[in-house]
Write a protein that holds these residues in place. Structure first.
Motif, mmCIF file in Angstrom:
data_model
loop_
_atom_site.group_PDB
_atom_site.id
_atom_site.type_symbol
_atom_site.label_atom_id
_atom_site.label_comp_id
_atom_site.label_asym_id
_atom_site.label_seq_id
_atom_site.Cartn_x
_atom_site.Cartn_y
_atom_site.Cartn_z
ATOM 1 N N UNK A 55 -12.611 -0.825 -5.084
ATOM 2 C CA UNK A 55 -12.988 0.234 -4.150
ATOM 3 C C UNK A 55 -11.759 0.773 -3.430
ATOM 4 N N UNK A 56 -11.825 1.996 -2.958
ATOM 5 C CA UNK A 56 -10.735 2.513 -2.139
ATOM 6 C C UNK A 56 -11.239 3.583 -1.196
ATOM 7 N N UNK A 57 -10.401 3.832 -0.186
ATOM 8 C CA UNK A 57 -10.655 4.910 0.765
ATOM 9 C C UNK A 57 -9.455 5.845 0.681
ATOM 10 N N UNK B 44 -6.016 -1.764 15.687
ATOM 11 C CA UNK B 44 -6.238 -1.256 14.332
ATOM 12 C C UNK B 44 -7.590 -0.552 14.288
ATOM 13 N N UNK C 16 -2.448 1.404 13.933
ATOM 14 C CA UNK C 16 -2.989 1.966 12.695
ATOM 15 C C UNK C 16 -4.358 2.525 13.035
ATOM 16 N N UNK D 56 -1.822 -3.820 -4.046
ATOM 17 C CA UNK D 56 -3.144 -4.257 -4.518
ATOM 18 C C UNK D 56 -4.227 -3.257 -4.116
ATOM 19 N N UNK D 57 -3.903 -2.355 -3.200
ATOM 20 C CA UNK D 57 -4.859 -1.307 -2.796
ATOM 21 C C UNK D 57 -4.614 -0.003 -3.557
ATOM 22 N N UNK E 250 -1.371 1.650 0.928
ATOM 23 C CA UNK E 250 -0.566 0.656 1.654
ATOM 24 C C UNK E 250 0.763 0.403 0.925
ATOM 25 N N UNK F 25 6.644 -12.274 6.905
ATOM 26 C CA UNK F 25 5.387 -12.923 6.510
ATOM 27 C C UNK F 25 4.242 -12.590 7.460
ATOM 28 N N UNK F 26 4.581 -12.143 8.689
ATOM 29 C CA UNK F 26 3.532 -11.772 9.654
ATOM 30 C C UNK F 26 3.237 -10.280 9.615
ATOM 31 N N UNK F 27 3.877 -9.583 8.703
ATOM 32 C CA UNK F 27 3.693 -8.133 8.606
ATOM 33 C C UNK F 27 2.515 -7.854 7.662
ATOM 34 N N UNK F 28 1.640 -6.954 8.090
ATOM 35 C CA UNK F 28 0.457 -6.662 7.283
ATOM 36 C C UNK F 28 0.786 -6.201 5.878
ATOM 37 N N UNK F 29 1.950 -5.576 5.705
ATOM 38 C CA UNK F 29 2.305 -5.039 4.387
ATOM 39 C C UNK F 29 2.384 -6.133 3.326
ATOM 40 N N UNK G 248 0.542 -8.517 2.747
ATOM 41 C CA UNK G 248 -0.764 -8.831 2.156
ATOM 42 C C UNK G 248 -1.101 -7.936 0.967
ATOM 43 N N UNK G 249 -0.491 -6.755 0.939
ATOM 44 C CA UNK G 249 -0.841 -5.778 -0.094
ATOM 45 C C UNK G 249 0.062 -5.859 -1.316
#
Lengths: 140, 387
Positions: B9-11, B128, B169, B211-212, B263, B361-365, B367-368
């Motif tokens: 899925x995506x937005x 966010x 964000x 991954x998004x 992302x 490692x604490x940056x949201x990026x 994760x993607x």
């Protein structure tokens, strides 16, 4: 026995699953930030007449307290995740990954995202525990 | 060649009106009227104001509707700058903000619009997707071609004390209008032209491999990669070339729209940390880290780079070899434009690696990223390779 989501009974069963299953004990052991409040926006069409606020006091893989809380209490806590009932339903069904949903604007986070990111395993295992609850959804 | 997965899925969100054209900045007053605004504050940085005529050109185009110029924007503005800008604009009764500059000016303006609308300090709004309504209208006028911030929903703000970049964000902070006028970028020095273009290149490539990733972002990103690859050297060598400048400017905006919806990944996670810990300019940090991240990611997901490889015209015996060739090509491209290609050339020292890795490692990026990053030790290895 199946419990209805979202109700106080469901929250109690959710805590039981967190306490009994090993998932969150391992995944959440890095969380030292305390309370997270999950808010399911009011949706009178399905019987949720007011915002349904779930108070979770979490610490190093343990759930110290889980209960429904008032709107007044919500403002006191640094991590609040809010969303529509239909989104939360997908989360409980493990069909919507909550951190990705926050990034996409499907769930709204008040609080420090990097702290959530550092504890991504905690978020994932909490969702896992929710899937263990035998759930009947209020709109079904 | 596509790498996105149709079953995911995506937005895709792109509400900003984009107005492109040489001389298009002259239409800004009409754009402001379309937003039902008549009191604008320009948000820019002092260097741009003192060393170029760009803010003055926008001020002239705004005429009497410009009620003030806030020129205290810094690279990655601090919380205090945002709050001061909001107080300045509120005091003047502004109903519209016009950012003139690069990513820092646009991000600062997004943050100022939040404080103007909601009150308090920007520290209270680091969230966010938590804003509940439209913010003070923002017209973005980029004078660099790289950040893409003119079409994104994120604002990076630096906490000096914590040496960390925070971000807001939120879909409520997309600029309402982006005015892309390539004549405003012809004075950009060669080094900044190159580093901002490589920033855009990184946005596009990470949008494709995230991954998004999704079909719509990929279409923007692939087009942007081809345009940047074709125009970057020309813009560096012939700064007055409007075709090259316009190509980079529109490509950067397309790359912005791509990464805003798909992302970014580990390159940005590390670049944000390099900016916070060592003050390495964002575009240069991205440019240095990008090839090394490709090597890292391609080990497990070389197929993700298929659209990149195809757009760069690379042919190789395997997806992994092709991705590795793409990494080498990007290093050559950066070097040929006069950019640094090693962290040791930009003031980073090895003693900072652990702090950089922990912040990344604490940056949201992170994760993607298409290859899951197992821990800070993998970031340290990446930094070591880039040193």
């Amino acid at each position: 026995m199946a419990v209805v989501f979202p109700t106080a009974e469901w929250v109690a069963e959710f805590k039981k699953q967190i306490d009994e299953k090993p998932d969150y004990k391992e995944g959440g052991k890095g969380w030292r930030e305390g309370v997270i409040v999950l808010i399911i926006n009011a949706k009178p069409q399905v019987g949720i007449d007011a915002d349904f606020n779930i108070y979770l006091d979490l610490h190093e893989g343990q759930c110290r307290e889980a209960r429904v809380c008032s709107d007044e209490e919500v403002g006191d806590h640094p991590f609040v995740i809010r969303g529509e009932y239909d989104r939360w339903k997908l989360v409980v069904l493990d069909q919507l990954e909550p951190v990705k949903a926050m990034m996409q604007g499907k769930l709204k986070l008040t609080g420090d995202l990097p702290t959530i990111v550092r504890n991504i395993d905690g978020a994932k295992t909490l969702v896992k525990c929710a899937t263990y609850v035998e759930t009947v959804f209020i709109d079904e | 060649m596509s790498s996105w997965e149709p079953d995911s899925d995506f937005v895709f969100h792109m509400p900003t009106k984009v107005l492109y054209g040489p001389g298009s900045h002259r239409e800004i007053r009409a754009e402001m009227a379309d937003l039902a605004c008549d009191r604008a504050v320009i948000v820019t940085d002092r260097g741009l104001r003192e060393n170029t005529d760009l803010p003055a050109r926008i001020q002239k185009a705004l005429g009497a509707t410009c009620v003030g110029v806030f020129d205290d924007v810094e690279p990655d503005s601090r919380f205090e700058i945002v709050d001061a800008g909001a107080a300045f604009a509120a005091k003047l009764g502004a109903d519209c903000l016009v950012s003139v500059g690069g990513g820092s000016s646009m991000d600062t303006t997004k943050a100022i619009s939040i404080v103007m609308t909601n009150g308090g300090s920007i520290r209270e709004h680091l969230a966010v997707h938590a804003l509940t309504g439209p913010q003070t209208p923002h017209i973005a006028v980029p004078t660099t071609a790289g950040t893409g911030s003119e079409v994104t929903n994120v604002a990076l703000i630096k906490d000096e004390a914590a040496r960390t970049k925070f971000f807001v964000l939120d879909n409520q902070i997309f600029p309402r209008t982006a005015i892309l006028d390539p004549t405003l970028t012809t004075g950009l020095p060669a080094g900044l032209t190159a580093s901002t273009a490589m920033d855009a290149m990184t946005h596009a490539i990470e949008a494709i491999t995230s991954i998004c990733r999704n079909s719509m972002s990929e279409s923007f990103a692939v087009q942007a990669i081809g345009m940047i690859n074709g125009a970057i050297r020309r813009a560096v060598e012939a700064p007055e070339d409007i075709l090259a400048r316009g190509t980079l400017l529109s490509a950067a905006t397309m790359a912005g729209a791509a990464f805003c919806n798909a992302m970014v990944g580990v390159v940005h996670a590390v670049a944000h940390a390099l900016g916070g810990v060592c003050s390495v300019p964002h575009g240069i940090a991205n440019s240095i880290m990008l090839p090394h991240a490709i090597h890292f990611n391609a080990v497990t997901d070389a197929e993700a780079y298929a659209p990149v490889v195809a757009t760069l015209g690379i042919k190789a015996s395997s997806p992994l070899a092709a991705a590795q060739m793409a990494a080498a090509r990007l290093t050559e491209l950066a070097a040929s434009c006069g950019l640094q290609t090693k962290l040791s050339q930009v003031g980073v020292n090895r003693r900072q690696f652990q702090e950089i890795a922990d912040k990344a490692m604490a940056d949201g990026a992170v994760l993607n990223n298409c290859r899951p990053v197992a821990g800070p030790e993998e970031i340290v290895a990446l930094l070591d390779a880039a040193f």
